[in-house]
Write an enzyme that holds these catalytic residues in place. Structure first.
Site, mmCIF file in Angstrom:
data_model
loop_
_atom_site.group_PDB
_atom_site.id
_atom_site.type_symbol
_atom_site.label_atom_id
_atom_site.label_comp_id
_atom_site.label_asym_id
_atom_site.label_seq_id
_atom_site.Cartn_x
_atom_site.Cartn_y
_atom_site.Cartn_z
ATOM 1 C CD GLU A 169 -2.475 1.106 2.805
ATOM 2 O OE1 GLU A 169 -3.172 2.081 3.073
ATOM 3 O OE2 GLU A 169 -2.722 0.062 3.436
ATOM 4 C CG ASP B 274 -1.684 4.847 3.208
ATOM 5 O OD1 ASP B 274 -2.584 4.731 2.339
ATOM 6 O OD2 ASP B 274 -1.186 4.482 4.249
ATOM 7 C CD GLU C 242 -3.735 7.134 5.504
ATOM 8 O OE1 GLU C 242 -4.493 6.457 5.932
ATOM 9 O OE2 GLU C 242 -2.395 6.906 6.006
ATOM 10 C CG HIS D 217 1.624 1.090 4.829
ATOM 11 N ND1 HIS D 217 1.759 1.053 6.112
ATOM 12 C CD2 HIS D 217 1.020 2.215 4.452
ATOM 13 C CE1 HIS D 217 1.089 2.043 6.839
ATOM 14 N NE2 HIS D 217 0.585 2.781 5.994
#
Length: 457
Positions: free
Chosen positions: A232, A234, A237, A248
């Site tokens: 993942e 991101d 956020e 991640h």
């Protein structure tokens, strides 16, 4: 998505907002248009892409019947006597994007409203994916590229997250790999992320009903035996008070279902799982520049902004190894370089690199699970394999979004390095308060572009 454990558990689903693998016949699924642009030094070209709602929100009912297969936060054991029987007996429906879910697409803009009241009840939160056509997700390969979008977070208070991120989902939503999945990407199936979420009702074409435990806090959600894992990235956020971007890494090479220790669930197993849940985050406030992002600050969240993320390789080619993830902002015609670290013992890095991750993890006494699972090198390999774009709005029943905008973890003193992540008070993001006080909260994403470095902004 850092510190979310049972990822996206916080989404509150109405009685009709559930998931399945068969396809219903009551409502036509029409995907809203959301065009993007691809850019080179010669200019940008428009691509006619669409969005689709995640299957976890959709009404699931018995095939040929209006009877719910999942009601409140419990499975109907008569219809769903086993995971396989449930997949055979239950159907997922098309949706009314704006009327039921508060999802509005217009031109190149997408608005996600937090709470939407409709004839069947109340919907809270949503998650959509970008599609290349009605049956396949749009696959992004980001090495030696940059990804850019405009965003308005002015209506997102403490405790909310207007998120935009990439995950290594199957292009067809798992339809080819898992024969029980008849719905596929057209109905938003196949979700995974680095939290290995257990709240997904369907994983690998089967109902996640074994050991299903209804949530004590959320009347419409629960967790099952299995999680669904993948790398993942991101990109964004954020709310109006804080933001972070976070890679991640996972040891997996595609979406995989997990159980037991391999899921890395809370407690002693957290750093034994196949995915890194904490990530190597860059949050300007956490990194010491408390005046950089927020209301009236250098990057002013009272106004729309452009967010650029560059994925720089060691050889300047897509074939290279990911060495740096760089953030740039643009607002009111001004290009704003990312903030620099202002933490004792950490050099003044302004981007995510292996050296940054090593220094920040050491300074904050964080577990280096990101590096253990391959760190930047593995993140680059995953991005090169192709990722799906997800856009969402959500609140957090597990940690009240304090890992993003407040002091977290709760058992550590806010004066310790790295604990304060934003100006929100502890408890300000309690979901019950946020849902009651900010139902009209909205995030708007627009002007999405992907292209060669320094061509999209």
């Amino acid at each position: 998505m850092q510190f979310k454990f049972a990822s996206l558990l916080a989404f509150t689903l109405g009685a009709i907002q559930v998931a399945t693998q068969q396809v219903g016949q009551y409502d036509t699924e029409t995907h809203p248009s959301l065009p993007i642009q691809t850019c080179t030094k010669s200019g940008c070209t428009t691509v006619q892409t669409k969005i689709v709602l995640d299957s976890n929100w959709r009404w699931t009912h018995k095939v040929g019947d209006y009877k719910n297969c999942y009601d409140g936060n419990k499975w109907d054991t008569a219809t769903c006597s086993s995971p396989e029987a449930c997949a055979k007996n239950c159907a997922v429906e098309g949706v009314n994007y704006s009327g039921t879910y508060g999802i509005t697409a217009s031109g190149n803009s997408l608005s996600l409203k937090f709470v939407t009241k409709h004839q069947y009840g109340t919907n809270v939160g949503s998650r959509v994916y970008l599609m290349a056509n009605d049956d396949k997700y749009y696959m992004f390969k980001l090495l030696n590229k940059e990804f850019t979008f405009d965003v308005d977070v002015s209506k997102l208070p403490c405790g909310l997250n207007g998120a935009l991120y990439f995950i290594q989902m199957d292009e067809d939503g798992g339809k080819a790999r898992f024969p029980n999945n008849k719905a596929g990407a057209k109905y938003g199936t196949g979700y995974c992320d680095a939290q290995c979420p257990h709240d997904m009702k369907w994983i690998n074409g089967e109902a996640n009903l074994l050991d299903w435990k209804p949530s004590d806090l959320d009347a419409n959600s629960g967790v099952g035996r299995y999680g669904t894992c993948c790398d993942e990235m991101d990109i964004w956020e954020a709310n109006s008070m804080a933001t972070a971007y976070t890679p991640h890494s996972c040891s997996t090479t595609k979406q995989e279902r997990c159980s037991g220790t391999q899921c890395g669930d809370n407690g002693p197993d957290r750093y034994l799982g196949v995915c890194d849940k904490d990530g190597c985050d860059f949050n300007s406030y956490r990194m010491g520049d408390t005046g950089f992002y927020g209301k009236g600050k250098k990057v002013n969240t009272n106004q729309k902004m452009t967010v650029v993320t560059q994925f720089i390789t060691d050889n300047g080619q897509a074939s290279g190894t990911l060495k740096e993830i760089r953030r740039i902002y643009k607002q009111n015609g001004q290009v704003i370089q990312n903030s620099r670290v202002q933490v004792a013992g950490v050099p003044d890095y302004d981007s995510i690199t292996t050296e940054y991750c090593d220094a920040a993890k050491a300074a904050f006494n964080d577990n280096p699970h990101f590096q253990t699972l391959g760190g930047m090198r593995k993140m680059g390999q995953s991005l090169n394999a192709g990722h799906v774009l997800a856009l969402s709005i959500w609140d957090d029943y597990y940690a009240s979004m304090q890992w993003l905008d407040s002091a977290y973890p709760l058992d550590r003193d806010p004066s310790e390095p790295g604990i304060k992540r934003g100006e929100c008070e502890r408890g300000a993001g309690d979901p019950k308060k946020v849902e009651a006080n900010s139902p009209d909260a909205t995030v708007t994403f627009s002007n999405i572009k992907v292209g060669d470095l320094n061509t999209t902004y």
